[in-house]
Design a protein around this motif. Structure first.
Motif, PDB file in Angstrom:
ATOM      1  N   ILE A  38       0.922  -1.263   0.025  1.00 24.62           N
ATOM      2  CA  ILE A  38      -0.034  -0.076  -0.018  1.00 24.62           C
ATOM      3  C   ILE A  38       1.003   1.271  -0.052  1.00 24.62           C
ATOM      4  N   HIS A  39       0.697   2.149  -0.811  1.00 23.35           N
ATOM      5  CA  HIS A  39       1.578   3.212  -1.174  1.00 23.35           C
ATOM      6  C   HIS A  39       0.879   4.529  -0.469  1.00 23.35           C
ATOM      7  N   THR A  40       1.621   5.207   0.525  1.00 19.01           N
ATOM      8  CA  THR A  40       1.242   5.994   1.295  1.00 19.01           C
ATOM      9  C   THR A  40       2.299   7.392   1.136  1.00 19.01           C
ATOM     10  N   ASN A  41       3.409   7.086   0.765  1.00 20.80           N
ATOM     11  CA  ASN A  41       4.426   7.918   0.829  1.00 20.80           C
ATOM     12  C   ASN A  41       4.909   8.670  -0.561  1.00 20.80           C
ATOM     13  N   LEU A  42       4.592   9.979  -0.655  1.00 25.23           N
ATOM     14  CA  LEU A  42       4.844  10.582  -2.194  1.00 25.23           C
ATOM     15  C   LEU A  42       6.148  11.585  -2.168  1.00 25.23           C
ATOM     16  N   ARG A  43       6.984  11.178  -2.885  1.00 24.55           N
ATOM     17  CA  ARG A  43       8.269  12.075  -3.094  1.00 24.55           C
ATOM     18  C   ARG A  43       7.890  13.148  -4.185  1.00 24.55           C
ATOM     19  N   ILE A  44       7.949  14.390  -4.248  1.00 24.76           N
ATOM     20  CA  ILE A  44       7.484  15.277  -5.121  1.00 24.76           C
ATOM     21  C   ILE A  44       8.932  15.944  -5.538  1.00 24.76           C
ATOM     22  N   SER A  45       9.245  15.825  -6.605  1.00 28.37           N
ATOM     23  CA  SER A  45      10.447  16.669  -7.143  1.00 28.37           C
ATOM     24  C   SER A  45       9.988  18.067  -7.654  1.00 28.37           C
ATOM     25  N   VAL A  46      10.369  19.307  -7.165  1.00 28.33           N
ATOM     26  CA  VAL A  46       9.796  20.647  -7.510  1.00 28.33           C
ATOM     27  C   VAL A  46      10.784  21.341  -8.822  1.00 28.33           C
ATOM     28  N   ASN A  71     -10.228  10.600 -13.401  1.00 26.16           N
ATOM     29  CA  ASN A  71      -9.595   9.966 -14.475  1.00 26.16           C
ATOM     30  C   ASN A  71      -7.994  10.178 -14.254  1.00 26.16           C
ATOM     31  N   LEU A  72      -7.714  11.417 -13.533  1.00 24.49           N
ATOM     32  CA  LEU A  72      -6.201  11.247 -13.180  1.00 24.49           C
ATOM     33  C   LEU A  72      -5.784  10.338 -12.207  1.00 24.49           C
ATOM     34  N   ALA A  73      -6.748  10.216 -11.177  1.00 25.83           N
ATOM     35  CA  ALA A  73      -6.627   9.025 -10.280  1.00 25.83           C
ATOM     36  C   ALA A  73      -6.456   7.778 -10.907  1.00 25.83           C
ATOM     37  N   ASN A  74      -7.496   7.574 -11.855  1.00 26.11           N
ATOM     38  CA  ASN A  74      -7.462   6.135 -12.313  1.00 26.11           C
ATOM     39  C   ASN A  74      -5.939   5.826 -13.032  1.00 26.11           C
ATOM     40  N   LEU A  75      -5.422   7.048 -13.760  1.00 28.72           N
ATOM     41  CA  LEU A  75      -4.206   6.787 -14.298  1.00 28.72           C
ATOM     42  C   LEU A  75      -3.110   6.331 -13.220  1.00 28.72           C
ATOM     43  N   ILE A  76      -3.143   6.991 -12.062  1.00 29.92           N
ATOM     44  CA  ILE A  76      -2.365   6.881 -10.782  1.00 29.92           C
ATOM     45  C   ILE A  76      -2.281   5.396 -10.380  1.00 29.92           C
ATOM     46  N   ILE A  77      -3.673   4.681 -10.214  1.00 32.38           N
ATOM     47  CA  ILE A  77      -4.180   3.402  -9.615  1.00 32.38           C
ATOM     48  C   ILE A  77      -3.509   2.624 -10.817  1.00 32.38           C
ATOM     49  N   ASP A  78      -3.727   2.652 -12.042  1.00 31.97           N
ATOM     50  CA  ASP A  78      -3.114   1.678 -12.856  1.00 31.97           C
ATOM     51  C   ASP A  78      -1.794   1.792 -12.935  1.00 31.97           C
ATOM     52  N   ALA A  79      -1.018   2.774 -12.918  1.00 32.21           N
ATOM     53  CA  ALA A  79       0.398   2.804 -12.887  1.00 32.21           C
ATOM     54  C   ALA A  79       0.851   2.019 -11.366  1.00 32.21           C
ATOM     55  N   VAL A  80       0.396   2.107 -10.563  1.00 31.42           N
ATOM     56  CA  VAL A  80       0.772   1.464  -9.098  1.00 31.42           C
ATOM     57  C   VAL A  80       0.721  -0.064  -9.349  1.00 31.42           C
ATOM     58  N   LYS A  81      -0.453  -0.357 -10.218  1.00 33.59           N
ATOM     59  CA  LYS A  81      -0.704  -1.882 -10.283  1.00 33.59           C
ATOM     60  C   LYS A  81       0.360  -2.426 -11.162  1.00 33.59           C
ATOM     61  N   GLN A  82       0.962  -1.594 -12.122  1.00 31.62           N
ATOM     62  CA  GLN A  82       2.089  -2.028 -12.742  1.00 31.62           C
ATOM     63  C   GLN A  82       3.534  -2.005 -12.229  1.00 31.62           C
ATOM     64  N   LEU A 135      -2.438  18.059  -7.951  1.00 34.74           N
ATOM     65  CA  LEU A 135      -1.822  16.499  -7.962  1.00 34.74           C
ATOM     66  C   LEU A 135      -1.896  15.844  -6.705  1.00 34.74           C
ATOM     67  N   THR A 136      -1.243  16.532  -5.677  1.00 38.59           N
ATOM     68  CA  THR A 136      -1.292  15.994  -4.404  1.00 38.59           C
ATOM     69  C   THR A 136      -2.472  15.768  -3.709  1.00 38.59           C
ATOM     70  N   ARG A 137      -3.417  16.714  -3.949  1.00 41.02           N
ATOM     71  CA  ARG A 137      -4.775  16.373  -3.585  1.00 41.02           C
ATOM     72  C   ARG A 137      -5.246  14.996  -4.229  1.00 41.02           C
ATOM     73  N   VAL A 138      -5.157  14.876  -5.526  1.00 39.81           N
ATOM     74  CA  VAL A 138      -5.552  13.356  -5.927  1.00 39.81           C
ATOM     75  C   VAL A 138      -4.837  12.444  -5.212  1.00 39.81           C
ATOM     76  N   PHE A 139      -3.634  12.452  -4.985  1.00 34.62           N
ATOM     77  CA  PHE A 139      -2.628  11.498  -4.176  1.00 34.62           C
ATOM     78  C   PHE A 139      -3.496  11.409  -2.767  1.00 34.62           C
ATOM     79  N   VAL A 140      -3.686  12.342  -2.218  1.00 38.59           N
ATOM     80  CA  VAL A 140      -4.178  12.293  -0.620  1.00 38.59           C
ATOM     81  C   VAL A 140      -5.346  11.393  -0.713  1.00 38.59           C
TER      82      VAL A 140
END
Ligand code: SAM
Ligand code: SF4
Length: 331
Positions: A12-20, A296-307, A53-58
């Motif tokens: 389960i992924h709860t930790n996001l590193r954001i490069s600015v 749809n952005l959330a779905n892109l993230i969900i699918d990428a995590v599955k991979q 995007l952070t809100r989508v991840f949260v």
């Protein structure tokens, strides 16, 4: 949305590193080439885009954020970004990784914005070696930055040192002593094959066990056992038996911790990466700018995590180095 970011291996992924930013004021030999070509400014996420995007991840369960780069403090306004991120309900922890050069000027603003945890990268206390490793003469600036961070009240202050054979070996105890004297938590990181100049080789990193063994001879250590969320920590932690604080090693190469990984990454140009060593990435910025709905952005993230891959393959013969070096991913 009430989905978690679970991959095929139940991580389960709860930790996001954001490069600015991918830009930097140093050119560490284990990271960037001297003549690094940086990304175009238009392709870099604005702070509003990062916050969106952070809100989508949260909403997908992320609760821990680390701001990184490149060197995050070369981008103006990071304290404002921190303040905005702190306002997002659901984020429990925000931290920043920096080479420390900008801290003398910005530590107070960062602290006032609500940042409390900071990692400062410092591989050597030797002026000449610092110049060899970073290709810049700026050791004093980093040390000044560390002092200012401490004066402002940051706690903990972790000092990250990449352990490279031929550079770190004879300074292990000096670095440990320096951290003990200043109440910093030292973290040695094994050099990983994410350098741009292709200097990495199996004989180029100092294994975590050797580092701890050496320190233990001078300052006896005992392991720190963590539970709960602590299990996801990449660092194996040790405490000094004399009460001199803690030290850790991130032995990504010699003792991979991929089966416990809960980290995901967003690059400065808005690409989602499920692993540091992923060979694929998912563009979130282009669809965001094109107006793709949040769901749809959330779905892109969900699918990428599955991979997400089971783990990195540094120790296997079919290892393929990602095309991005560390500063372009966000360490
Ligand atoms: N510029 C900031 C800094 O140096 O702290 C943040 C970005 S830097 C890419 C993040 C962390 O990655 C630093 O602690 C750095 O030492 C580490 N790093 C960079 N290249 C690495 C490599 N090839 N292997 C292991 N760690 C690396
Ligand atoms: Fe810059 Fe950090 Fe890479 Fe060093 S490790 S070149 S400070 S981004």
């Amino acid at each position: 949305m009430n989905t978690q970011l679970i991959d095929r291996f139940d991580r389960i992924h709860t930790n996001l590193r954001i490069s600015v930013t991918d830009k930097c004021n140093l050119r560490c030999i284990y990271c960037m080439p001297e003549d690094m070509a940086f990304m175009e400014n238009e392709g870099i996420m604005s702070f509003d885009e990062i916050v969106y995007l952070t809100r989508v991840f949260v909403e997908l369960g992320v609760n821990k954020i680390r701001i990184t780069g490149g060197e995050p403090l070369v981008r103006p306004g990071v304290p404002n970004l921190i303040r905005q991120l702190r306002g997002i309900e659901g984020i429990k922890d925000i931290s920043l990784t920096t080479n420390g050069i900008g801290l003398a000027k910005q530590a107070k603003a960062l602290y006032d914005a609500g940042l409390r945890r900071i990692n400062v990268s410092l591989d050597t206390l030797n002026e000449e070696k610092f110049e060899q490793m970073t290709r810049r003469k700026m050791l004093a600036k980093t040390l000044e930055g560390l002092k200012e961070a401490q004066r402002c009240g940051f706690n903990p202050i972790k000092v990250n040192a990449v352990a490279m054979r031929g550079f770190t070996d004879d300074e292990i105890i000096d670095l440990a002593q320096f951290a003990r004297e200043n109440a910093y938590q030292l973290r040695f990181i094994e050099f990983m094959p994410l350098d741009a100049d292709d200097i990495w080789g199996r004989n180029m990193f100092v294994p975590g066990k050797a580092l701890i063994g050496k320190i233990n001879e001078t300052y006896p250590l005992a392991p720190v056992y963590t539970n709960g969320d602590g299990n996801h920590e990449p660092a194996a932690r040790y405490r000094y038996l004399d009460g001199g604080g803690e030290i850790g090693v991130i032995a990504s190469v010699s003792e991979p911790f991929c089966d416990q990984c809960n980290r995901i990454r967003l690059t400065a140009d808005g690409k989602f990466r499920a692993c540091l060593f992923s060979l694929t990435e998912t563009d979130l910025l282009t669809p965001l700018r094109a107006g793709l709905p949040k769901k749809n952005l959330a779905n892109l993230i969900i699918d990428a995590v599955k991979q997400k891959e089971a783990g990195h393959k540094i120790n296997s013969t079919d290892f393929v180095k990602p095309s991005r070096n560390m500063s372009m991913i966000g360490g």
